[in-house]
Scaffold this motif. Structure first.
Motif, mmCIF file in Angstrom:
data_model
loop_
_atom_site.group_PDB
_atom_site.id
_atom_site.type_symbol
_atom_site.label_atom_id
_atom_site.label_comp_id
_atom_site.label_asym_id
_atom_site.label_seq_id
_atom_site.Cartn_x
_atom_site.Cartn_y
_atom_site.Cartn_z
ATOM 1 N N ASP A 1 37.642 0.240 31.960
ATOM 2 C CA ASP A 1 37.305 1.099 33.083
ATOM 3 C C ASP A 1 37.884 0.469 34.345
ATOM 4 O O ASP A 1 37.669 -0.711 34.610
ATOM 5 N N ARG A 2 38.619 1.225 35.125
ATOM 6 C CA ARG A 2 39.276 0.678 36.319
ATOM 7 C C ARG A 2 38.288 0.196 37.368
ATOM 8 O O ARG A 2 38.553 -0.760 38.079
ATOM 9 N N GLN A 3 37.173 0.863 37.488
ATOM 10 C CA GLN A 3 36.210 0.499 38.527
ATOM 11 C C GLN A 3 35.371 -0.706 38.149
ATOM 12 O O GLN A 3 35.118 -1.575 38.964
ATOM 13 N N THR A 4 34.913 -0.756 36.899
ATOM 14 C CA THR A 4 34.005 -1.829 36.502
ATOM 15 C C THR A 4 34.727 -2.994 35.823
ATOM 16 O O THR A 4 34.229 -4.105 35.842
ATOM 17 N N GLY A 5 35.862 -2.717 35.207
ATOM 18 C CA GLY A 5 36.572 -3.755 34.467
ATOM 19 C C GLY A 5 36.024 -3.970 33.070
ATOM 20 O O GLY A 5 36.503 -4.826 32.336
ATOM 21 N N PHE A 6 35.011 -3.187 32.688
ATOM 22 C CA PHE A 6 34.433 -3.314 31.361
ATOM 23 C C PHE A 6 35.154 -2.392 30.372
ATOM 24 O O PHE A 6 35.799 -1.427 30.764
ATOM 25 N N VAL A 7 34.971 -2.674 29.085
ATOM 26 C CA VAL A 7 35.544 -1.855 28.019
ATOM 27 C C VAL A 7 34.905 -0.472 28.068
ATOM 28 O O VAL A 7 33.708 -0.336 28.321
ATOM 29 N N LYS A 8 35.708 0.551 27.803
ATOM 30 C CA LYS A 8 35.214 1.931 27.851
ATOM 31 C C LYS A 8 34.340 2.304 26.657
ATOM 32 O O LYS A 8 33.767 3.376 26.626
ATOM 33 N N GLY A 9 34.253 1.448 25.661
ATOM 34 C CA GLY A 9 33.376 1.725 24.525
ATOM 35 C C GLY A 9 34.110 2.051 23.243
ATOM 36 O O GLY A 9 33.492 2.372 22.240
ATOM 37 N N TYR A 10 35.428 1.983 23.272
ATOM 38 C CA TYR A 10 36.188 2.229 22.052
ATOM 39 C C TYR A 10 37.387 1.291 21.988
ATOM 40 O O TYR A 10 37.786 0.700 22.990
ATOM 41 N N ALA A 11 37.937 1.172 20.794
ATOM 42 C CA ALA A 11 39.132 0.347 20.592
ATOM 43 C C ALA A 11 39.919 0.914 19.420
ATOM 44 O O ALA A 11 39.387 1.648 18.584
ATOM 45 N N LEU A 12 41.188 0.580 19.378
ATOM 46 C CA LEU A 12 42.058 0.941 18.259
ATOM 47 C C LEU A 12 42.604 -0.354 17.676
ATOM 48 O O LEU A 12 43.099 -1.204 18.414
ATOM 49 N N VAL A 13 42.489 -0.495 16.363
ATOM 50 C CA VAL A 13 42.994 -1.681 15.678
ATOM 51 C C VAL A 13 44.056 -1.220 14.695
ATOM 52 O O VAL A 13 43.830 -0.306 13.904
ATOM 53 N N GLU A 14 45.208 -1.877 14.742
ATOM 54 C CA GLU A 14 46.348 -1.474 13.920
ATOM 55 C C GLU A 14 46.602 -2.489 12.810
ATOM 56 O O GLU A 14 46.674 -3.689 13.062
ATOM 57 N N TYR A 15 46.717 -1.987 11.575
ATOM 58 C CA TYR A 15 47.017 -2.802 10.398
ATOM 59 C C TYR A 15 48.371 -2.389 9.834
ATOM 60 O O TYR A 15 48.822 -1.267 10.041
ATOM 61 N N LYS A 16 48.955 -3.292 9.069
ATOM 62 C CA LYS A 16 50.250 -2.997 8.458
ATOM 63 C C LYS A 16 50.100 -2.060 7.254
ATOM 64 O O LYS A 16 50.920 -1.184 7.043
ATOM 65 N N SER A 17 49.037 -2.254 6.466
ATOM 66 C CA SER A 17 48.900 -1.444 5.250
ATOM 67 C C SER A 17 47.640 -0.575 5.278
ATOM 68 O O SER A 17 46.655 -0.894 5.956
ATOM 69 N N GLN A 18 47.694 0.494 4.525
ATOM 70 C CA GLN A 18 46.564 1.408 4.417
ATOM 71 C C GLN A 18 45.385 0.717 3.746
ATOM 72 O O GLN A 18 44.230 0.941 4.113
ATOM 73 N N LYS A 19 45.677 -0.120 2.786
ATOM 74 C CA LYS A 19 44.632 -0.829 2.044
ATOM 75 C C LYS A 19 43.783 -1.702 2.982
ATOM 76 O O LYS A 19 42.553 -1.704 2.899
ATOM 77 N N GLU A 20 44.432 -2.426 3.895
ATOM 78 C CA GLU A 20 43.727 -3.278 4.852
ATOM 79 C C GLU A 20 42.858 -2.430 5.787
ATOM 80 O O GLU A 20 41.693 -2.754 6.036
ATOM 81 N N ALA A 21 43.426 -1.341 6.284
ATOM 82 C CA ALA A 21 42.700 -0.471 7.206
ATOM 83 C C ALA A 21 41.503 0.175 6.512
ATOM 84 O O ALA A 21 40.412 0.257 7.092
ATOM 85 N N GLN A 22 41.682 0.607 5.265
ATOM 86 C CA GLN A 22 40.587 1.231 4.513
ATOM 87 C C GLN A 22 39.467 0.224 4.273
ATOM 88 O O GLN A 22 38.285 0.560 4.381
ATOM 89 N N ALA A 23 39.809 -1.020 3.979
ATOM 90 C CA ALA A 23 38.800 -2.065 3.780
ATOM 91 C C ALA A 23 38.004 -2.288 5.064
ATOM 92 O O ALA A 23 36.770 -2.444 5.030
ATOM 93 N N ALA A 24 38.669 -2.278 6.206
ATOM 94 C CA ALA A 24 37.982 -2.445 7.485
ATOM 95 C C ALA A 24 37.020 -1.281 7.748
ATOM 96 O O ALA A 24 35.893 -1.497 8.199
ATOM 97 N N ILE A 25 37.451 -0.077 7.444
ATOM 98 C CA ILE A 25 36.592 1.098 7.640
ATOM 99 C C ILE A 25 35.364 1.007 6.733
ATOM 100 O O ILE A 25 34.226 1.202 7.178
ATOM 101 N N ASN A 26 35.602 0.707 5.453
ATOM 102 C CA ASN A 26 34.508 0.642 4.485
ATOM 103 C C ASN A 26 33.473 -0.416 4.853
ATOM 104 O O ASN A 26 32.272 -0.193 4.706
ATOM 105 N N GLU A 27 33.914 -1.565 5.297
ATOM 106 C CA GLU A 27 33.013 -2.681 5.583
ATOM 107 C C GLU A 27 32.361 -2.621 6.960
ATOM 108 O O GLU A 27 31.226 -3.029 7.123
ATOM 109 N N MET A 28 33.088 -2.157 7.962
ATOM 110 C CA MET A 28 32.601 -2.261 9.334
ATOM 111 C C MET A 28 31.898 -1.014 9.864
ATOM 112 O O MET A 28 31.179 -1.093 10.855
#
Length: 143
Positions: free
Chosen positions: A93-120
């Motif tokens: 957030d430009r005014q507060t400097g805090f995180v807006k409440g979301y993030a995007l995480v990029e993985y190389k493989s679908q398998k890694e990303a699916q494991a992150a979704i399933n676990e987290m």
């Protein structure tokens, strides 16, 4: 008086040429193909079945419910156990400097990303429950 008019005309020409140079890429006269060495960029398959879709660079998961005081290191630490994290995007957030409440995480493989979704998905990160899902999905076709 003629010298004043000449000086005025020269100044006008300089101002006109300066205005023509404004904007991105005004000095770049190369063609698109020359600029990128004729490289072809990966295109997403238009005939792919509904479900998760890779971005041009990798498989991206979307995380919501992130604590506003979270740091990039906190997210990396939580998601690195599922595979190599290529990139993390956390908008502030430009005014507060805090995180807006979301993030995007990029993985190389679908398998890694699916494991992150399933676990987290539904787990706690810095005292807040987060939701994790695919950032890009191909929707079901309408009939």
């Amino acid at each position: 008086m003629a010298d004043d008019e000449m000086a005025h005309d020269e100044r006008d020409e300089r101002m006109d040429s300066d205005m023509k140079r404004k904007g991105r890429g005004h000095r770049d006269t190369t063609e698109w193909a020359d600029r990128y060495g004729g490289a072809r960029f990966k295109e997403l398959d238009p005939n792919a079945k509904p479900g998760p879709t890779a971005s041009v660079e990798g498989w991206v998961v979307f995380i919501t419910g992130i604590n506003e005081e979270a740091q990039e290191e906190d997210v990396h630490e939580a998601f690195a156990e599922f595979g190599e994290v290529k990139n993390i995007y956390m908008n502030l957030d430009r005014q507060t400097g805090f995180v807006k409440g979301y993030a995007l995480v990029e993985y190389k493989s679908q398998k890694e990303a699916q494991a992150a979704i399933n676990e987290m998905n539904g787990k706690e990160l810095l005292t807040q429950t987060i939701q994790v899902d695919w950032a890009f999905k191909k929707p079901q076709r309408r009939r």
